[in-house]
Enzyme design. Structure first.
Site, PDB file in Angstrom:
ATOM      1  N   CYS A  21       1.379 -16.174 -12.586  1.00 59.13           N
ATOM      2  CA  CYS A  21       0.508 -17.292 -12.233  1.00 59.13           C
ATOM      3  C   CYS A  21       0.658 -17.621 -10.763  1.00 59.13           C
ATOM      4  O   CYS A  21       1.751 -17.682 -10.235  1.00 59.13           O
ATOM      5  CB  CYS A  21       0.857 -18.529 -13.057  1.00 59.13           C
ATOM      6  N   TYR A 110      -2.375 -19.747 -20.460  1.00 56.05           N
ATOM      7  CA  TYR A 110      -3.144 -19.282 -19.298  1.00 56.05           C
ATOM      8  C   TYR A 110      -2.941 -20.217 -18.123  1.00 56.05           C
ATOM      9  O   TYR A 110      -2.576 -21.378 -18.282  1.00 56.05           O
ATOM     10  CB  TYR A 110      -4.628 -19.102 -19.625  1.00 56.05           C
ATOM     11  N   CYS A 111      -3.184 -19.671 -16.933  1.00 50.46           N
ATOM     12  CA  CYS A 111      -2.948 -20.443 -15.707  1.00 50.46           C
ATOM     13  C   CYS A 111      -4.050 -20.210 -14.689  1.00 50.46           C
ATOM     14  O   CYS A 111      -3.860 -20.452 -13.515  1.00 50.46           O
ATOM     15  CB  CYS A 111      -1.588 -20.086 -15.113  1.00 50.46           C
ATOM     16  N   ALA A 112      -5.179 -19.733 -15.110  1.00 47.78           N
ATOM     17  CA  ALA A 112      -6.265 -19.484 -14.157  1.00 47.78           C
ATOM     18  C   ALA A 112      -7.566 -20.004 -14.707  1.00 47.78           C
ATOM     19  O   ALA A 112      -7.755 -20.116 -15.879  1.00 47.78           O
ATOM     20  CB  ALA A 112      -6.407 -17.994 -13.897  1.00 47.78           C
TER      21      ALA A 112
END
Length: 112
Positions: A21, A110-112
């Site tokens: 991330c 998730y990180c986007a």
């Protein structure tokens, strides 16, 4: 029936997959999401127990109620845009909020 990582193993797995991330990923949406699963809940996660999930596959899993998306970005980034229905649990808060994660669904961080 699948067994998923829990407790310290979930945190370790999340840390492993979140290593990629980056702050500049932004809130435009996921390029790809990741999930953690293993046949042995007490196993330490490694690269073999973490796989990438594309947006189309994630959407199908969410619609079928098989998975829960967990957005691990800071609250401000989450507020700018996120996957509908995703949980907001910033990466730094994850260890203290494990009880909020369902035990009967695939967890997709998730990180986007």
């Amino acid at each position: 029936m699948r067994k998923f990582l829990s407790g310290a193993a979930a945190v370790a797995g999340a840390a492993l997959l979140l290593g990629g991330c980056k702050a500049e990923d932004g809130a435009a949406g996921p390029r790809a999401a990741s999930n953690v699963q293993t046949a042995n809940a007490s196993a330490t996660p490694d690269e073999k127990s973490v796989r990438r999930v594309g947006p189309a596959e994630l959407q199908k899993m969410l619609e079928a109620g098989e998975a829960v998306a967990v957005d691990v970005r800071v609250k401000g980034e989450y507020n700018q845009g996120h996957i509908k229905g995703s949980l907001s649990i910033p990466r730094t808060e994850l260890p203290g909020r494990l009880a909020e994660l369902p035990k009967d669904k695939l967890l997709v961080f998730y990180c986007a």
